[in-house]
Design an enzyme around this catalytic site. Structure first.
Site, PDB file in Angstrom:
ATOM      1  N   HIS A 824       0.794  -1.159  -0.055  1.00  0.00           N
ATOM      2  CA  HIS A 824       0.112  -0.025   0.073  1.00  0.00           C
ATOM      3  C   HIS A 824       0.861   1.323   0.032  1.00  0.00           C
ATOM      4  O   HIS A 824       1.369   1.480   1.029  1.00  0.00           O
ATOM      5  CB  HIS A 824      -0.867   0.159   1.212  1.00  0.00           C
ATOM      6  CG  HIS A 824      -2.114  -1.033   1.113  1.00  0.00           C
ATOM      7  ND1 HIS A 824      -2.152  -1.535   2.191  1.00  0.00           N
ATOM      8  CD2 HIS A 824      -2.805  -1.494   0.161  1.00  0.00           C
ATOM      9  CE1 HIS A 824      -3.206  -2.644   2.051  1.00  0.00           C
ATOM     10  NE2 HIS A 824      -3.405  -2.443   0.637  1.00  0.00           N
ATOM     11  N   GLU A 827       1.211   3.687   3.081  1.00  0.00           N
ATOM     12  CA  GLU A 827       1.862   3.491   4.063  1.00  0.00           C
ATOM     13  C   GLU A 827       3.286   3.277   4.108  1.00  0.00           C
ATOM     14  O   GLU A 827       4.094   2.376   4.230  1.00  0.00           O
ATOM     15  CB  GLU A 827       1.212   2.099   4.610  1.00  0.00           C
ATOM     16  CG  GLU A 827      -0.289   1.827   4.563  1.00  0.00           C
ATOM     17  CD  GLU A 827      -0.790   0.688   4.444  1.00  0.00           C
ATOM     18  OE1 GLU A 827      -2.061   0.668   4.440  1.00  0.00           O
ATOM     19  OE2 GLU A 827      -0.314  -0.324   4.319  1.00  0.00           O
ATOM     20  N   HIS A 921       2.912  -3.186   6.865  1.00  0.00           N
ATOM     21  CA  HIS A 921       1.945  -2.120   6.710  1.00  0.00           C
ATOM     22  C   HIS A 921       1.877  -0.849   7.713  1.00  0.00           C
ATOM     23  O   HIS A 921       2.779  -1.120   8.758  1.00  0.00           O
ATOM     24  CB  HIS A 921       0.647  -2.959   6.654  1.00  0.00           C
ATOM     25  CG  HIS A 921       0.157  -3.636   5.390  1.00  0.00           C
ATOM     26  ND1 HIS A 921      -0.577  -3.297   4.624  1.00  0.00           N
ATOM     27  CD2 HIS A 921       0.620  -4.845   5.119  1.00  0.00           C
ATOM     28  CE1 HIS A 921      -0.808  -4.394   3.686  1.00  0.00           C
ATOM     29  NE2 HIS A 921      -0.106  -5.503   3.868  1.00  0.00           N
ATOM     30  N   GLU A1006       1.345  -3.877  11.530  1.00  0.00           N
ATOM     31  CA  GLU A1006       0.859  -2.693  11.138  1.00  0.00           C
ATOM     32  C   GLU A1006       1.496  -1.733  11.862  1.00  0.00           C
ATOM     33  O   GLU A1006       1.386  -2.014  13.339  1.00  0.00           O
ATOM     34  CB  GLU A1006      -0.718  -2.747  11.531  1.00  0.00           C
ATOM     35  CG  GLU A1006      -1.524  -3.768  10.841  1.00  0.00           C
ATOM     36  CD  GLU A1006      -2.067  -3.245   9.448  1.00  0.00           C
ATOM     37  OE1 GLU A1006      -1.701  -2.065   9.085  1.00  0.00           O
ATOM     38  OE2 GLU A1006      -2.808  -3.845   8.690  1.00  0.00           O
TER      39      GLU A1006
HETATM   40 ZN   LIG Z   1      -1.996  -1.652   4.367  1.00  0.00          ZN
END
Ligand SMILES: [Zn+2]
Length: 1124
Positions: A824, A827, A921, A1006
Site C-alpha cells: 500500500h 503506508e 503495513h 501494522e
Molecule cells: Zn496496508
C-alpha cells in the site's frame, strides 16, 4: 368522593411519607380485605410489591385504587429508580395500562384516577424497554390522546399525559399512529411564544414533538403545514427573551424539533427557504461567549451542517488526473467499471443528493431491535479455516523460480574463504550456464536494474520501454526575469534534466545579485548522519524511475534526506472548540459569499492563470499527490487530492510543495475530499512539514507541524459511483493551520514521512556497499511492474565459515524468513520499518551475524513500486488493491504479487516452506505497532458458533513472535494484535500465505501513522527513528524465535515455550475487548469516541432527560407551584 377529597387524601399521605413502614402496614390491612391477597401475603417469597400489585388488580373500588396508586407513586418516587425496576419486573406496566383502558371506557373517568395512572406511567415507562409496544398493543394510546384533547387547558392533567405521550412517541410505530391522531398539531397548540409560565409543560411538549418528528411521515406533514418557519420563530423568540439563560434546555428542545424535521429533504429545503442557516448562525454567534450555551451552539451547528447545500467537488471528474493504459482490462476490475461509463456521466456528483430513497417509516419497533454487534466478517467455515492443501502448480511451471534460490545449491567450491576474510565480500557466483539472474555485487556499471531483457524470469513478459540513459544532471530552473527574483525562485524546483547541455553535478541559481543563472547549492552534509543517503545517487536513481506523468523534478526532501529530530513530538491535545470554530468558518462561506475568493491557484487538470497574492503549489514529483488548490480566503486554501490511477477514490496520501508564503501569518489548509469516516488527525496526529531553508541551515528533516487540526464531515457530496453505490455520502475535511517561519522558503507537506521508490533504490545501493565477507547478499530483479519499474528481491544470510560439506549443508538448509512491505503506497511507515530491518541485517554486530547464520532472508521491500512512484494511496496502476489479489494474481496486471506468490509456491514445492512470513503495513486509525496473524482456534472463539471445535488441535507457535516483539520493541502492543481470519481478508498476503502455502507464522505487521498510547513512547507521535527501531527489533525477535524453535535447543526450551504459550492463551481468554472486528480495509474499528459526525446523537444525556421526566424532581415541583 370528588377530586378535592382525593387531593386531600394524597396530601395526607405525603405527610406520612417519612414513615413508610406505617404506610405499608396501612396498605396491608387495606388489602387484606381480599381473601386472595391474604394468601399472597402469606405465600413464601412474595414481596411487598407483589402484594400491592395484586391488590390493585383485585379491587374494583375507586377509592381503594386511588389509595394504592397514591402509595405506589410515593414508593416509586422515594427510592429513586430502584423500585421502578422491581415494579416493571413484576408486571406492573401491564396492570397500569389495563387499569387505564378500563377506566378510559367509562363515560367520565375520574380525573384524579387518570392523573395518578399517567403520573405512574411517566415514572415507569423509561425503565420498561417494551413500554411503547405494550402501550400500543393494549390500546392505551387512544385513551391518552382523547384525554389530552379534552383537557388542553387543564394543566394538572395535561402534564402527566404529555409525559406519557412523549414515552409513547419514542417508538417509531407509535409516532406514526399518534401523528395520524393529530398529535403534532396538538403539540403546536401547547407550545406558544416565550413565557415564564408552564415551562415544564412546554419542555415536555417540545420533547414529545421532537419524538413525533422523528417519523418521516410526521415531519413531511409538519413541513407542509409551515411548521419549520414557526419553529425557527419560536426559537428566535426564546433566544431573545431568555436573556438570563434560565431555560437553556427548553431552547435545546426547540432545536431538537428542528433537527428532526430537517432529517428529511423537504425539511432541509424549508429550513433553507426560511433563512434558517442565518438564524441559527447569528443566534449561535451570540451564544458562543457563554460556555453553558455550548449545547445550543453544538446542536445549531449540527443542523446547519446537515442543511448546508451539498456542493460538488470542484473537479471535472473524480477519476485520477493521470491515465495509464492497461495491457488488459478484465470486465470485473475497478478500471473496467470506470472506463465503461459513458463519457457524459457526471461521476463527481449524482443527479440528486437524496439520501432518503425510502422516506417511509419503517414498521419496526425500534425498542425491539436488539442491536447486537454481530460480526459477520469472521470466517465461520471451518473448512476454509483449515489450511488448504491445494493442487500444487506443476513443478515445471515453478522451476523458473529456481534461479532466485541459488543459496539452496551454492557449494562455494570456487570461493577462497581465506583471502575473503581480509578482502572483498563474496560475490555469489553467477552463473554457471543457465543461471544468469544473479547480479554481481557492487560492480554493476550500468546500475542495479540493468538486466538483459531476455533473462527476465518471465520471458514472455510485456515490458514497457525504459528511459534512455542520457547523461543527466541536477539544475535549478533558471530564475524568471523581474525584480522580485530571490532565493525562493531559485529554489523553485529541483529538476532532472536530461539534455546534453547540462553538466552533471549539483548546480543551482543562487540569489540573484550574484548575477549568474546558476550557482552552487548548499547541500547539507549529512553523510555522517545518513549513511544510506547520497543526493547524487538519489538523482541517478530518480532518473531511471518510470512515472506515469513523466516527472522531471525531484522534491528537496527526497534529495537532501531526512534526519530524525532529537526533540520529542507529543501527540497533540485536542483543543476544545476547534472543530466547531472551523465548521463555523465553513458556514460563513454561505453567509458571506462575497468574502470568498474561490480562486484556483494550482490544478493538475489545467494550468491556471494566477493573479493576485497567493501561495504557489507543486506536486509534480515522485510520490507527490495534490490535484488542485483553491484560494478561499486570503490565507485559506481548499486542497483536493488526486485519486489513485485508474481509480476514482482512495484519497488519503498527500505530498506537495508550497512556496511564496508570508512569514508569521497563520495559513489554513483544508483537504476537502478525504474519505475515511474518522482519522487520527482527530486524536493528536499532525501533518509533516519539511522546510528547505532549515535543511540548508543544517536541519534536513521532516517534523510534525500544524495546529487547529481536525477532521470532520463536510458538505461536498460524494457520488454513489465513488461511494460503492451508496447515495447521499459526503467527503470529509482534514484541516490544519501552519505559520511559516522563514522568508523565501520552500516547504513540503506530507501525510507521513515520504519514502519514494528512488529512495529505496538508493538505500539498496548503499546497503550493498555495507556488505562484508561474512554476509551473503544478493539483489535481484523479481519482475517489472506495469509502469516499467523493477521490483527488487533481496537474499540475505551469512556466508558459511568454510566450504566443508557440513558448513555448506547448514548454510543451504537454514529456515527461510520471507518479508515484504509497501504493497500500500500510502503506508510509507512500512518502508521505514523495512529500512530498519535491512540495516540491521546488513550490520556487523554479533546479533546480526547470529541472525544471518540462523535464517535465509528473502525480502521484497516494495511490492507496489508504481503506486509509490505515482503518489497513489492504496492501489497499483491497475486501480486495484494489490493486497486483495493474492488468491488469484494475474501475471499481467499484478506481476509483483504473481511472482512473489510463485516464489512462495516454489519454496513450498521444494519443501522449504518459510518459518515466518511478514508483510509490513501502516495503520491510519490505531496507535502503536501490532500484528495480525491467523489462528483457527481464535477465529472460532470469536464467533462462538461451534464450541466443540475449540477442542481442535492447533500449534500455538503463531503467538510466539508477537509475544517476543511485545517484550523487545517499545512501540509494539500485544493487546492490539489479532489472530482472527476475516472473510474480507481472504485474498490478503497474510491469509493466502497461511492457508495456501501453509506458513503457520504468517503476519501483517501494522505500524501506526500517529503514535503510541503505551510503553516507552506513550504520548509521542511516531517518527522514523522509532519505525526503524521497530524494524531492527523485529530482527532481534526473529533471533529469539530461532532459539525457541531450533531442534537442537528445543529440548531445553520446550517446557518454557509451553508455559509461555499457556500464558498467551490465558491472556487471550481474559481479553475483554476484542480488537479483531474489522470494518474496512485492514482496519479494526475505532474505539475512541468522536464528536465530528453530523449524525451524532449528542442530545441523549440520560441524567438531563430523567430529571426532566421526573415530576417530583425539584425543578418540577417548583414549576407545579407556578401552575397553581
Ligand atoms: Zn496496508
Amino acid at each position: 368522593s370528588g377530586p378535592r377529597d382525593d387531593n386531600a387524601q394524597c396530601s395526607n399521605r405525603r405527610v406520612n411519607r417519612s414513615n413508610m413502614y406505617q404506610t405499608c402496614s396501612e396498605l396491608t390491612s387495606c388489602c387484606c380485605v381480599s381473601e386472595k391477597t391474604r394468601k399472597e401475603v402469606m405465600a413464601k417469597g412474595s414481596t411487598g410489591m407483589e402484594v400491592i400489585l395484586s391488590s390493585l388488580q383485585s379491587t374494583q373500588d375507586l377509592q381503594t385504587i386511588l389509595n394504592i396508586l397514591c402509595i405506589l407513586n410515593e414508593l416509586l418516587t422515594v427510592a429513586g429508580g430502584r423500585r421502578v425496576g422491581v415494579f416493571v419486573s413484576k408486571g406492573g406496566t401491564a396492570i397500569l395500562l389495563h387499569l387505564l383502558i378500563s377506566s378510559g371506557r367509562e363515560a367520565s373517568p375520574s380525573e384524579e384516577l387518570m392523573h395518578q395512572i399517567h403520573s405512574l406511567l411517566a415514572k415507569v415507562g423509561p425503565k420498561d424497554r417494551k413500554f411503547g409496544v405494550k402501550a400500543r398493543l393494549s390500546g392505551a394510546l387512544n385513551v391518552t390522546v382523547n384525554l389530552l384533547k379534552q383537557n388542553l387547558q387543564n394543566h394538572r392533567l395535561l402534564l402527566p399525559c404529555l409525559q406519557v405521550l412523549r414515552l409513547y412517541s419514542s417508538n417509531s410505530v407509535n409516532a406514526v399512529s399518534l401523528g395520524k391522531s393529530g398529535m403534532v398539531e396538538m403539540m403546536f397548540k401547547v407550545i406558544g411564544p416565550y413565557t415564564k409560565k408552564n415551562t415544564t409543560l412546554l419542555k415536555v411538549a417540545l420533547d414529545t414533538l421532537a419524538a413525533l418528528l422523528k417519523s418521516k411521515m410526521n415531519a413531511r406533514r409538519a413541513v407542509d403545514r409551515g411548521n419549520v418557519p414557526a419553529l425557527l420563530a419560536i426559537y428566535l423568540d426564546w433566544h431573545r427573551n431568555d436573556t438570563r439563560h434560565r431555560h437553556t434546555l427548553l431552547r435545546k428542545s426547540i432545536l431538537g424539533c428542528i433537527k428532526n424535521i430537517t432529517n428529511i429533504k423537504l425539511g432541509r429545503k424549508a429550513f433553507i427557504d426560511a433563512d434558517g442557516i442565518r438564524t441559527l448562525y447569528n443566534t449561535s454567534a451570540e451564544c458562543l461567549p457563554v460556555r453553558t450555551l455550548d449545547l445550543l451552539v453544538n446542536t445549531s451547528s449540527l443542523i446547519m451542517r446537515k442543511c448546508f447545500p451539498k456542493n460538488r467537488l470542484p473537479l471535472p471528474t473524480i477519476k485520477s488526473a493521470f491515465h495509464h493504459p492497461l495491457p488488459q482490462v478484465p470486465a470485473s476490475s475497478p478500471a473496467a467499471q470506470i472506463y465503461s461509463q459513458p463519457p457524459d456521466v457526471d461521476d463527481v456528483m449524482d443527479e440528486s443528493d437524496d439520501n432518503e430513497e425510502t422516506e417511509v417509516d419503517t414498521e419496526n419497533d425500534t425498542e425491539d431491535e436488539e442491536k447486537e454487534h454481530k460480526n459477520d466478517d469472521i470466517e465461520t467455515d471451518i473448512n476454509k479455516l483449515r489450511p488448504r492443501h491445494l493442487v500444487l502448480r506443476p513443478f515445471d511451471e515453478l522451476r523458473v523460480y529456481e534461479r532466485f534460490f541459488l543459496e539452496f545449491s551454492e557449494d562455494f567450491q570456487d570461493f577462497d574463504f581465506e583471502s575473503s576474510k581480509s578482502t572483498s565480500p563474496f560475490t555469489p557466483h553467477a552463473p554457471k550456464l543457465q543461471r544468469p539472474i544473479v547480479i554481481p555485487m557492487g560492480r554493476t556499471p550500468a546500475g542495479p536494474w540493468a538486466y538483459p531483457r531476455n533473462r527476465h524470469p518471465r520471458q514472455d513478459a510485456h515490458e514497457p520501454p525504459r528511459p534512455n540513459d542520457a547523461p543527466m544532471g541536477v539544475v535549478f530552473k533558471a530564475p524568471k526575469d523581474g525584480p522580485e527574483q530571490d532565493i525562493e525562485q531559485a529554489l523553485g524546483c529541483l529538476a532532472l534534466n536530461t539534455s546534453d547541455s547540462m553538466n552533471g553535478g549539483c548546480t543551482g541559481a543562487g540569489p540573484q545579485e550574484e548575477g549568474g543563472d546558476q550557482a552552487v547549492l548548499e547541500v547539507p552534509d549529512t553523510a555522517a548522519l545518513l549513511p544510506l543517503h547520497d543526493p547524487d545517487l538519489y538523482l541517478e536513481m530518480a532518473k531511471a524511475t518510470c512515472s506515469v506523468p513523466g516527472y522531471t523534478e525531484v522534491a528537496y526532501p527526497d534529495y537532501f534526506g531526512h534526519i530524525a529530530p532529537n526533540f520529542r513530538e507529543h501527540i497533540l491535545e485536542r483543543v476544545y472548540g476547534v472543530q466547531r470554530a472551523k465548521i463555523f468558518q465553513d458556514i460563513e462561506r454561505l453567509i458571506h459569499p462575497a468574502e470568498i475568493l474561490d480562486r484556483v491557484v494550482y490544478d493538475l487538470d489545467i494550468c491556471p492563470v494566477v493573479d493576485g497574492e497567493s501561495l504557489k503549489f507543486n506536486s509534480r514529483f515522485e510520490s507527490g499527490n495534490l490535484r488542485k488548490a483553491i484560494q478561499v480566503r486570503k490565507f485559506e486554501y481548499d486542497l483536493v487530492l488526486n485519486s489513485d490511477i485508474n481509480s476514482n477514490h482512495y484519497h488519503q496520501w498527500f505530498y506537495f510543495e508550497v512556496s511564496s508564503m508570508r512569514v508569521g501569518v497563520p495559513y489554513r489548509f483544508n483537504i476537502i475530499n478525504c474519505e475515511k469516516s474518522n482519522s487520527q488527525f482527530n486524536y493528536g496526529m499532525q501533518v509533516l512539514m519539511y522546510s528547505v531553508q532549515e535543511a540548508i541551515g543544517g536541519s534536513p528533516r521532516w517534523a510534525r507541524t500544524g495546529s487547529d487540526i481536525c477532521y470532520y464531515k463536510n458538505h461536498f457530496s460524494r457520488s454513489s459511483i465513488a461511494a460503492g453505490g451508496q447515495k447521499g455520502k459526503s467527503y470529509y475535511t482534514m484541516t490544519f493551520t501552519v505559520t511559516f517561519q522563514h522568508k523565501d522558503d520552500v516547504c513540503y507537506f506530507a501525510y507521513h514521512y515520504p519514502y519514494t521508490y528512488s529512495t529505496l533504490k538508493m538505500h539498496l545501493q548503499k546497503l550493498q556497499t555495507m556488505c562484508t565477507p561474512h554476509i551473503y547478499y544478493r539483489q535481484e530483479l523479481l519482475c517489472h511492474t506495469l509502469g516499467g519499474n523493477g521490483c527488487p528481491l533481496l537474499t540475505i544470510t551469512a556466508m558459511p565459515e568454510s566450504c566443508s560439506s557440513d558448513r555448506v549443508c547448514q548454510f543451504r538448509n537454514r529456515p527461510v524468513v520471507f518479508l515484504s512491505a509497501r504493497v500500500h503506497p500510502g503506508e510509507t511507515n512500512a518502508s521505514w520499518v523495512m529500512k530498519g530491518t535491512l540495516e540491521f541485517l546488513m550490520s556487523s554486530g554479533p546479533l546480526a551475524q547470529s541472525l544471518r547464520e540462523s535464517y535465509i532472508f528473502k525480502i521484497i521491500p516494495m511490492l507496489n513500486p508504481d503506486g509509490v512512484v505515482n503518489g497513489n494511496h492504496r492501489c497499483s496502476l491497475s486501480g486495484e488493491d494489490l493486497n486483495r489479489q493474492w488468491q488469484n494474481p494475474s501475471s499481467e496486471l499484478h506481476p509483483t504479487i504473481y511472482h512473489a506468490k510463485s516464489l512462495l509456491q516454489y519454496l513450498s514445492a521444494v519443501g522449504r516452506t518459510p518459518l515466518v512470513f511478514c508483510d509490513y503495513h501502516g495503520h491510519s486509525r490505531k496507535k502503536n505497532v501490532f500484528m495480525y496473524g491467523c489462528s483457527v482456534k481464535e477465529t472460532v472463539w470469536q464467533t462462538d458458533i461451534n464450541a466443540s471445535s475449540c477442542d481442535l488441535q492447533e500449534d500455538l507457535g503463531y503467538r510466539t513472535l508477537p509475544k517476543l516483539l511485545s517484550q523487545l520493541a517499545p512501540a509494539f502492543s500485544l493487546a492490539s494484535c489479532s489472530f482472527v481470519v476475516e472473510r474480507s481478508k481472504e485474498a490478503t498476503a497474510r491469509v493466502v500465505v497461511w492457508r495456501e502455502i501453509g506458513v503457520q507464522r504468517s503476519y501483517t505487521m501494522e505500524s501506526t501513522l500517529c503514535g503510541c498510547d503505551q510503553g516507552k513512547y506513550k504520548g509521542l507521535q511516531i517518527g522514523t527513528r522509532e519505525l526503524e527501531e521497530m524494524g531492527s527489533q523485529f530482527c532481534v525477535a526473529l533471533l529469539r524465535l530461532r532459539r525457541l524453535t531450533s531442534p537442537l535447543e528445543l529440548r531445553n526450551h520446550h517446557t518454557h515455550q509451553l508455559d509461555m504459550e499457556r500464558d498467551l492463551i490465558e491472556t487471550r481468554c481474559n481479553m475483554t475487548c476484542p480488537t479483531t472486528y474489522v470494518m474496512e480495509e485492514d482496519e479494526p474499528p475505532f474505539m475512541e469516541e468522536v464528536d465530528y459526525s453530523a449524525e451524532s446523537e449528542e442530545e441523549n444525556d440520560p441524567n438531563l432527560e430523567t430529571a426532566q421526566l421526573d415530576p417530583n424532581s425539584d425543578l418540577e415541583i417548583n414549576n407545579q407551584d407556578t401552575l397553581t
